[in-house]
Design a protein around this motif. Sequence first.
Motif, PDB file in Angstrom:
ATOM      1  N   TYR A  84     -15.882  13.125   9.798  1.00  0.00           N
ATOM      2  CA  TYR A  84     -17.119  14.089   8.711  1.00  0.00           C
ATOM      3  C   TYR A  84     -16.963  15.427   9.358  1.00  0.00           C
ATOM      4  O   TYR A  84     -16.508  16.170   8.704  1.00  0.00           O
ATOM      5  CB  TYR A  84     -18.333  13.831   8.633  1.00  0.00           C
ATOM      6  CG  TYR A  84     -19.046  14.077   9.715  1.00  0.00           C
ATOM      7  CD1 TYR A  84     -19.432  15.886   9.612  1.00  0.00           C
ATOM      8  CD2 TYR A  84     -18.796  13.824  11.323  1.00  0.00           C
ATOM      9  CE1 TYR A  84     -20.583  16.455  10.800  1.00  0.00           C
ATOM     10  CE2 TYR A  84     -19.908  13.728  12.346  1.00  0.00           C
ATOM     11  CZ  TYR A  84     -20.750  15.578  11.774  1.00  0.00           C
ATOM     12  OH  TYR A  84     -21.201  15.697  12.872  1.00  0.00           O
TER      13      TYR A  84
ATOM     14  N   CYS B  62      -5.449  13.873   4.087  1.00  0.00           N
ATOM     15  CA  CYS B  62      -5.500  14.496   4.858  1.00  0.00           C
ATOM     16  C   CYS B  62      -4.846  14.476   6.361  1.00  0.00           C
ATOM     17  O   CYS B  62      -4.592  15.321   7.210  1.00  0.00           O
ATOM     18  CB  CYS B  62      -6.881  13.750   5.821  1.00  0.00           C
ATOM     19  SG  CYS B  62      -6.655  12.308   6.431  1.00  0.00           S
TER      20      CYS B  62
ATOM     21  N   LEU C 102     -13.115  11.089  -2.609  1.00  0.00           N
ATOM     22  CA  LEU C 102     -12.928  11.620  -1.852  1.00  0.00           C
ATOM     23  C   LEU C 102     -12.704  10.577  -0.721  1.00  0.00           C
ATOM     24  O   LEU C 102     -12.062  10.826   0.525  1.00  0.00           O
ATOM     25  CB  LEU C 102     -14.124  12.916  -1.818  1.00  0.00           C
ATOM     26  CG  LEU C 102     -14.059  14.117  -2.248  1.00  0.00           C
ATOM     27  CD1 LEU C 102     -14.791  14.690  -1.695  1.00  0.00           C
ATOM     28  CD2 LEU C 102     -12.333  15.156  -1.775  1.00  0.00           C
ATOM     29  N   GLY C 103     -13.077   9.910   0.008  1.00  0.00           N
ATOM     30  CA  GLY C 103     -13.189   8.473   0.206  1.00  0.00           C
ATOM     31  C   GLY C 103     -12.317   8.236   0.412  1.00  0.00           C
ATOM     32  O   GLY C 103     -11.782   8.282   1.352  1.00  0.00           O
TER      33      GLY C 103
ATOM     34  N   ILE D   3     -12.813  15.816   8.357  1.00  0.00           N
ATOM     35  CA  ILE D   3     -12.786  16.694   7.281  1.00  0.00           C
ATOM     36  C   ILE D   3     -13.627  17.950   6.552  1.00  0.00           C
ATOM     37  O   ILE D   3     -12.893  18.696   5.406  1.00  0.00           O
ATOM     38  CB  ILE D   3     -13.828  15.252   5.983  1.00  0.00           C
ATOM     39  CG1 ILE D   3     -12.837  14.149   6.010  1.00  0.00           C
ATOM     40  CG2 ILE D   3     -13.999  15.909   4.576  1.00  0.00           C
ATOM     41  CD1 ILE D   3     -13.649  13.334   5.626  1.00  0.00           C
TER      42      ILE D   3
ATOM     43  N   TYR E 112      -9.288  10.408   1.771  1.00  0.00           N
ATOM     44  CA  TYR E 112      -9.288  10.697   3.218  1.00  0.00           C
ATOM     45  C   TYR E 112      -9.538   9.201   4.148  1.00  0.00           C
ATOM     46  O   TYR E 112      -9.672  10.115   5.682  1.00  0.00           O
ATOM     47  CB  TYR E 112     -10.964  11.609   3.683  1.00  0.00           C
ATOM     48  CG  TYR E 112     -10.278  13.348   2.983  1.00  0.00           C
ATOM     49  CD1 TYR E 112      -9.700  13.709   4.293  1.00  0.00           C
ATOM     50  CD2 TYR E 112     -10.782  13.917   1.999  1.00  0.00           C
ATOM     51  CE1 TYR E 112      -9.988  15.196   4.065  1.00  0.00           C
ATOM     52  CE2 TYR E 112     -10.731  14.715   1.565  1.00  0.00           C
ATOM     53  CZ  TYR E 112     -10.406  15.970   2.798  1.00  0.00           C
ATOM     54  OH  TYR E 112      -9.915  17.259   2.771  1.00  0.00           O
TER      55      TYR E 112
ATOM     56  N   ARG F  71     -17.731   6.689   2.803  1.00  0.00           N
ATOM     57  CA  ARG F  71     -18.967   6.882   1.414  1.00  0.00           C
ATOM     58  C   ARG F  71     -19.548   7.912   2.485  1.00  0.00           C
ATOM     59  O   ARG F  71     -19.617   9.443   2.400  1.00  0.00           O
ATOM     60  CB  ARG F  71     -19.220   6.566   0.324  1.00  0.00           C
ATOM     61  CG  ARG F  71     -19.703   7.382  -0.523  1.00  0.00           C
ATOM     62  CD  ARG F  71     -20.806   6.319  -1.251  1.00  0.00           C
ATOM     63  NE  ARG F  71     -20.665   7.473  -2.477  1.00  0.00           N
ATOM     64  CZ  ARG F  71     -21.235   6.690  -4.063  1.00  0.00           C
ATOM     65  NH1 ARG F  71     -21.546   5.622  -3.916  1.00  0.00           N
ATOM     66  NH2 ARG F  71     -21.487   7.738  -4.916  1.00  0.00           N
TER      67      ARG F  71
ATOM     68  N   VAL G  17     -17.945  10.952   3.891  1.00  0.00           N
ATOM     69  CA  VAL G  17     -17.961  11.770   3.366  1.00  0.00           C
ATOM     70  C   VAL G  17     -19.001  12.911   2.782  1.00  0.00           C
ATOM     71  O   VAL G  17     -18.963  13.856   2.951  1.00  0.00           O
ATOM     72  CB  VAL G  17     -17.296  11.271   1.476  1.00  0.00           C
ATOM     73  CG1 VAL G  17     -16.924  12.358   0.989  1.00  0.00           C
ATOM     74  CG2 VAL G  17     -15.552  10.970   2.208  1.00  0.00           C
TER      75      VAL G  17
ATOM     76  N   GLU H 102     -17.205  11.526  -4.314  1.00  0.00           N
ATOM     77  CA  GLU H 102     -17.572  11.050  -3.285  1.00  0.00           C
ATOM     78  C   GLU H 102     -16.713   9.784  -2.514  1.00  0.00           C
ATOM     79  O   GLU H 102     -15.613   9.959  -2.099  1.00  0.00           O
ATOM     80  CB  GLU H 102     -19.052  11.017  -2.294  1.00  0.00           C
ATOM     81  CG  GLU H 102     -19.404  12.314  -2.213  1.00  0.00           C
ATOM     82  CD  GLU H 102     -21.299  11.314  -2.344  1.00  0.00           C
ATOM     83  OE1 GLU H 102     -21.689  10.713  -2.292  1.00  0.00           O
ATOM     84  OE2 GLU H 102     -22.219  13.281  -2.075  1.00  0.00           O
TER      85      GLU H 102
END
Length: 138
Positions: free
Chosen positions: A14, A4, A42-43, A17, A46, A50, A53, A39
Amino acid sequence: MYSCGVRGTDIPLYRWIADDFRRRITTGELPPGTQLPSEPELGKRYAAARETVRSAMRLLRAEGLLVMRRGYGTFVRQDSDRQAVQLVPGERVITRMPTPDERRDLDLEDGVPVLEVTGAGNGGRLYAGDRTVMTCDR
């Protein structure tokens, strides 16, 4: 690829994202059919919980940009994933939130609206708001 970078805004994480993914999808950086990381992954990328995301992915699914295939993952929606509905003169379309039964019948995620088509002699038809494109001839 999914980091990010510097956020520095008052936008909820959120939404930030979701905005980042939306930009990547609309610019073609993430073309249709691309599978997104899980997820949890991605958590980590970023630095987000969770649920944060999940909220971002839920928003993008509601917008029709992503599709979730149970057991396979989340993908950038392909045009073939959308149903085209041709409206006839006299039909009207309203968008509303579905009832629990409609959500179940149409297999909708929470937060995804339905498109209700009425008029022109039909009693009303419902379509999933995240998987339907309405067209009409003028």
